[in-house]
Design a protein around this motif. Structure first.
Motif, PDB file in Angstrom:
ATOM      1  N   ALA A   1      -6.245   3.511  -1.312  1.00 15.41           N
ATOM      2  CA  ALA A   1      -5.845   2.115  -1.143  1.00 15.41           C
ATOM      3  C   ALA A   1      -4.449   2.032  -0.542  1.00 15.41           C
ATOM      4  CB  ALA A   1      -5.881   1.406  -2.495  1.00 15.41           C
ATOM      5  N   ASN A   2      -4.216   1.006   0.252  1.00 15.56           N
ATOM      6  CA  ASN A   2      -2.969   0.905   1.008  1.00 15.56           C
ATOM      7  C   ASN A   2      -1.730   0.924   0.132  1.00 15.56           C
ATOM      8  OD1 ASN A   2      -1.513   0.437   3.551  1.00 15.56           O
ATOM      9  ND2 ASN A   2      -1.028  -1.545   2.633  1.00 15.56           N
ATOM     10  N   PHE A   3      -1.791   0.253  -1.049  1.00 18.03           N
ATOM     11  CA  PHE A   3      -0.588   0.203  -1.876  1.00 18.03           C
ATOM     12  C   PHE A   3      -0.241   1.568  -2.458  1.00 18.03           C
ATOM     13  CE2 PHE A   3      -2.295   0.501  -6.165  1.00 18.03           C
ATOM     14  CZ  PHE A   3      -3.598   0.037  -6.035  1.00 18.03           C
ATOM     15  N   LYS A   4      -1.212   2.491  -2.488  1.00 18.29           N
ATOM     16  CA  LYS A   4      -0.947   3.829  -2.992  1.00 18.29           C
ATOM     17  C   LYS A   4      -0.351   4.756  -1.931  1.00 18.29           C
ATOM     18  CE  LYS A   4      -4.951   3.642  -6.101  1.00 18.29           C
ATOM     19  NZ  LYS A   4      -6.237   4.293  -6.450  1.00 18.29           N
ATOM     20  N   VAL A   5      -0.493   4.392  -0.668  1.00 17.21           N
ATOM     21  CA  VAL A   5      -0.042   5.268   0.428  1.00 17.21           C
ATOM     22  C   VAL A   5       1.476   5.431   0.373  1.00 17.21           C
ATOM     23  CG1 VAL A   5       0.142   5.526   2.930  1.00 17.21           C
ATOM     24  CG2 VAL A   5      -1.963   4.621   1.908  1.00 17.21           C
ATOM     25  N   PRO A   6       1.988   6.668   0.279  1.00 17.12           N
ATOM     26  CA  PRO A   6       3.450   6.861   0.278  1.00 17.12           C
ATOM     27  C   PRO A   6       4.067   6.339   1.568  1.00 17.12           C
ATOM     28  CG  PRO A   6       2.314   8.863  -0.411  1.00 17.12           C
ATOM     29  CD  PRO A   6       1.268   7.931   0.125  1.00 17.12           C
ATOM     30  N   ARG A   7       5.156   5.596   1.430  1.00 15.17           N
ATOM     31  CA  ARG A   7       5.859   5.098   2.626  1.00 15.17           C
ATOM     32  C   ARG A   7       6.880   6.114   3.136  1.00 15.17           C
ATOM     33  NH1 ARG A   7       2.332   1.747   1.038  1.00 15.17           N
ATOM     34  NH2 ARG A   7       2.470  -0.477   1.557  1.00 15.17           N
TER      35      ARG A   7
END
Length: 528
Positions: free
Chosen positions: A491-497
């Motif tokens: 999920a996008n919110f889990k993707v490390p920035r």
């Protein structure tokens, strides 16, 4: 009378609302305006159709779609038939969805055929064709896709309202209404079981305390797969005749248009939403004078944000609250009349009939002002994790106290101050992100040998992930490679920035990764 005793079940709230509010508008979804009486009719068709599909008492059913009329009616139909809704995060990838559907033992799946460029049923059928939930599939929105039937075909299965009414009559407050999967420090999501009565009692009180009324309109931005959008959103609204306006994907400009057009008066959500509304270039050109009540939570709220919400977004009331899925997502809240400092600095006092204790490492209660682990006991605490007695015993002790893992203290007025959300957890724009789960997913990349994830500050999202990666031997891995792989598999919110490459992860004698060392390393890099 308590709302759980008065209404008994979530579907019965809609029946009562049809009697109390008649043709007043219950839902606005695009060009559709649906009254409470019409909503009851849709629900009864859905209950009858769910029964025709073989959904009965105790059956779990996955529900994966954006905020919409169809999500609400599908949930009511499943519950009215005696079933248990398993809400699914629409940002999850196939591997995450498959795990939850298998763990819950879901026998059917209601899913969008086209949302965020995804046909969830098609993806699952390609990747996990033996999944039991795929034996019966319904497309909630748009075309049928790879599902067995469209939404309209599903609604046509039912044989009339009388059997649906009888099924709803058989529901009781103690029956499980939903299993809300929440990620955890074990790396696997855990299913929190919640009952009709728990949700009705908690959110019936909250919505009354916050002053919800039949003249209100509520733009529901938090997703329905989370208690914030589902229970503090449409369920709380229907208890009081509030008009619900579901928003599938948050867009600040579109939200401003809806607030003006629909005279929105209630808007709850994480601070990110209000930050984006305040900073949108079009804000000064919209009439926001209808806005009245707001509650935000999830991270520390700057006092300046509260003042701006009142001054520039026209809110009369801004509140804060604390909860976790295991506590029906509501433990404490500030009250109308609290100072801006109290709302910004604390999450308020416990809700009625719920106890909060702060304990030290030895389990002894600590005095006000001293930090300790937050323990919660009361009707709002889950009866346990689905099919996971060990995890349940680890979280809820023999005397009924839920050990949250969160750290905080009580101030002199009894307000709860959150010092640290769980030891490892961080919050991305209102979504809980758990490093252990993200690390487990990242290790699925063949070029990643070891990884540790921490939350780091972010001006807009509050916090985002930073992954410290040890590359596999011979791998020529870049930050862009890691992020691209993550976007495809989680999920996008889990993707490390942020991604930092290291030769080795710092560990103690027990080989546990020293996350504090990684935080210090990240901060040193930012200073340089």
């Amino acid at each position: 009378m308590r709302h759980d005793q008065e209404f008994r079940s979530i579907p019965n709230v809609v029946r009562a609302a049809a009697r109390r509010f008649g043709d007043a508008t219950a839902l606005v979804d695009g060009d559709r305006h649906i009254g409470f009486r019409e909503l009851e009719g849709l629900m009864l068709r859905a209950v009858a159709s769910a029964r025709a599909l073989g959904i009965g008492p105790g059956d779990r059913v996955g529900l994966c779609a954006p905020n919409s009329v169809e999500w609400i009616v599908a949930a009511l139909g499943i519950q009215g038939a005696g079933g248990i809704v398993v809400p699914l995060n629409t940002r999850f990838k196939q591997r995450e969805l498959s795990y939850i559907l298998r763990k819950s033992g879901a026998k059917a799946l209601f899913a969008a055929a086209s949302f965020l460029d995804t046909d969830y049923t098609a993806d699952l059928k390609r990747a996990d064709p033996g999944l039991p939930a795929l034996r019966t599939t319904v497309s909630l929105l748009g075309d049928r896709g790879r599902a067995d039937m469209t939404w309209e075909q599903f609604l046509d299965l039912g044989a009339g309202p009388s059997a649906a009414h009888e099924a709803i009559d058989r529901l009781s407050p103690d029956q499980v209404s939903d299993v809300m999967f929440t990620s955890g420090t074990t790396g696997h999501p855990k299913g929190v079981t919640l009952t009709h009565g728990q949700s009705l009692r908690a959110y019936g009180w909250m919505s009354s305390e916050y002053g919800f009324g039949a003249s209100d309109s509520f733009l529901v931005i938090p997703p329905f797969f989370h208690c914030f959008g589902y229970k503090a959103g449409w369920l709380a609204s229907f208890l009081h005749g509030v008009t619900v306006i579901p928003m599938a994907v948050f867009d600040a400009g579109r939200a401003l248009e809806l607030i003006e057009r629909e005279r929105v008066s209630i808007l709850l959500g994480p601070p990110t939403i209000f930050h984006d509304l305040l900073h949108h270039a079009g804000r000064p050109h919209h009439d926001l004078s209808s806005l009245r009540v707001s509650m935000t939570g999830g991270t520390t709220i700057p006092e300046a944000l509260i003042r701006a919400m009142k001054k520039d977004l026209s809110f009369d009331i801004v509140l804060s609250a604390y909860g976790l899925t295991e506590s029906t997502a509501l433990v404490t809240t500030t009250r109308v009349g609290d100072t801006e400092e109290t709302v910004a600095r604390t999450t308020g006092r416990p809700i009625p009939d719920v106890e909060v204790r702060l304990t030290d490492a030895s389990g002894q209660e600590v005095p006000p002002g001293k930090d300790g682990e937050i323990l919660v006991r009361g009707y709002n605490v889950t009866r346990g994790y689905w099919d996971d007695p060990e995890a349940t015993a680890a979280a809820i002790d023999g005397t009924g106290w839920l050990h949250t893992g969160d750290i905080g203290h009580l101030d002199g007025a009894g307000n709860l101050v959150i010092v640290d959300r769980k030891k490892e957890m961080y919050i991305v724009g209102g979504f809980n992100a758990y490093p252990a789960e993200i690390e487990k997913l990242l290790l699925g990349c063949e070029h990643v040998a070891q990884v540790a994830v921490i939350g780091v500050p972010d001006a807009r999202m509050g916090e985002v992930g930073c992954a410290f990666v040890v590359s596999a031997p011979g791998a020529d891995l870049t930050e862009e490679d890691v992020v691209a792989w993550a976007r495809e598999h989680m999920a996008n919110f889990k993707v490390p920035r942020h991604v930092r490459f290291v030769d080795a992860l710092p560990r103690n004698a027990g080989l546990k990764v020293l996350k504090d060392d990684l935080r210090a390393r990240y901060e040193d890099g930012e200073r340089r």
